[in-house]
Design an enzyme around this catalytic site. Structure first.
Site, PDB file in Angstrom:
ATOM      1  N   ASP A 145       0.894  -1.148   0.000  1.00 49.72           N
ATOM      2  CA  ASP A 145       0.000   0.000   0.000  1.00 49.72           C
ATOM      3  C   ASP A 145       0.944   1.212   0.000  1.00 49.72           C
ATOM      4  O   ASP A 145       2.143   1.070   0.267  1.00 49.72           O
ATOM      5  CB  ASP A 145      -0.863  -0.038   1.265  1.00 49.72           C
TER       6      ASP A 145
ATOM      7  N   ASP B  37       0.082   5.070   0.989  1.00 50.53           N
ATOM      8  CA  ASP B  37      -0.029   6.078   2.030  1.00 50.53           C
ATOM      9  C   ASP B  37      -0.072   5.447   3.420  1.00 50.53           C
ATOM     10  O   ASP B  37      -0.861   4.546   3.665  1.00 50.53           O
ATOM     11  CB  ASP B  37      -1.286   6.903   1.789  1.00 50.53           C
TER      12      ASP B  37
ATOM     13  N   ARG C 112     -11.672  10.649  -2.354  1.00 47.89           N
ATOM     14  CA  ARG C 112     -11.777  12.095  -2.556  1.00 47.89           C
ATOM     15  C   ARG C 112     -13.198  12.659  -2.440  1.00 47.89           C
ATOM     16  O   ARG C 112     -13.435  13.630  -1.733  1.00 47.89           O
ATOM     17  CB  ARG C 112     -11.192  12.428  -3.930  1.00 47.89           C
TER      18      ARG C 112
ATOM     19  N   LYS D 184      -5.186   7.746  -7.217  1.00 46.94           N
ATOM     20  CA  LYS D 184      -4.923   7.990  -8.640  1.00 46.94           C
ATOM     21  C   LYS D 184      -3.574   8.691  -8.828  1.00 46.94           C
ATOM     22  O   LYS D 184      -3.047   8.772  -9.929  1.00 46.94           O
ATOM     23  CB  LYS D 184      -6.046   8.826  -9.254  1.00 46.94           C
TER      24      LYS D 184
ATOM     25  N   ASP E 199      -1.485  -0.412   6.293  1.00 42.82           N
ATOM     26  CA  ASP E 199      -1.634   0.257   7.585  1.00 42.82           C
ATOM     27  C   ASP E 199      -3.101   0.453   7.959  1.00 42.82           C
ATOM     28  O   ASP E 199      -3.398   1.054   8.984  1.00 42.82           O
ATOM     29  CB  ASP E 199      -0.938   1.628   7.574  1.00 42.82           C
TER      30      ASP E 199
HETATM   31 CA    CA Z   1      -2.817   3.320   3.694  1.00 41.39          CA
END
Ligand code: CA
Length: 220
Positions: free
Chosen positions: A10, A12, A50, A120, A173
């Site tokens: 992943d 972020d 978003r 994205k 996470d």
């Molecule tokens: Ca994440």
């Protein structure tokens, strides 16, 4: 000890932290619309898609501006513009501790590396962070119909690196991400002590150190 041939990341919260840049971009957008956002919005919009985050942000709009769906789309695009402007200055300094070391260790051991992020902007961000060349595959999130916790994005990542899911670890996470990895039939690695996950670490650096030790014993 875990055995695997591929690693699916992943982005972020694992490789880097963009939550502040997102928050600042939403705040700037709100200011452009004439209202302000309290600091605790940061936790409410963390990791949220978003358009859903936009609804949360707009709930603080006390200006009485009425917005229809096409306005909302423009606002989401404007926020993304501000956000991209913030992250284009990211560099390797913005990687979480241990990420480069982990990527180098994986490469050295001929593990395949893929990215399964619903953002994205993921490819843009990998390039800004100067680690794009480490990745054998980056899933195009627009090609994925169902978001996490659905396993689709992780299954796609395994297909792209031509490995069976049970040969791959997935690093996440968020609990939704962990569920996604589990239902894909992969081995989940949790980053964060609050996660419900058998194998978890406080951060990437700890996971790197764990693998390094494992590898040293294997070499004995
Ligand atoms: Ca994440």
């Amino acid at each position: 000890m875990i055995k695997f041939s591929g690693t699916v990341f992943d982005l972020d919260g694992v490789i880097t932290e963009t939550s502040n840049a997102h928050y600042e971009a939403w705040k700037e957008l709100a200011n452009e619309l004439g209202f302000d956002l309290p600091n605790d919005v940061l936790d409410k919009i963390r990791g949220i898609p978003r358009m859903e985050a936009l609804e949360i942000v707009l709930s603080y709009n006390d200006n009485g501006i009425l917005l229809d769906e096409s306005n909302k789309k423009n606002l989401a695009e404007r926020k993304n513009e501000i956000y991209l402007d913030k992250i284009k200055n990211y560099s390797r300094r913005d990687l979480n501790d241990g990420v480069i070391e982990l990527l180098n260790l994986l490469k050295k051991n001929n593990k395949k590396i893929a990215l399964a992020s619903s953002s994205k902007n993921a490819e843009f961000l990998l390039k800004a962070l100067e680690i794009y060349e480490y990745f054998d595959a980056v899933v195009d999130p627009t090609s994925v119909k169902k978001g996490k916790p659905d396993p689709e994005i992780f299954i796609r990542a395994c297909e792209l690196i031509e490995l069976e899911p049970n040969e791959c670890i997935g690093i996440e996470d968020s609990q939704a991400g962990i569920e996604s990895i589990k239902s894909a039939g992969m081995i989940p690695i949790g980053i964060g002590k609050h996660l419900k996950c058998e194998i978890k670490f406080d951060n990437i650096l700890e996971f790197y150190q764990y693998l390094l030790e494992f590898q040293t014993h294997e070499d004995d």
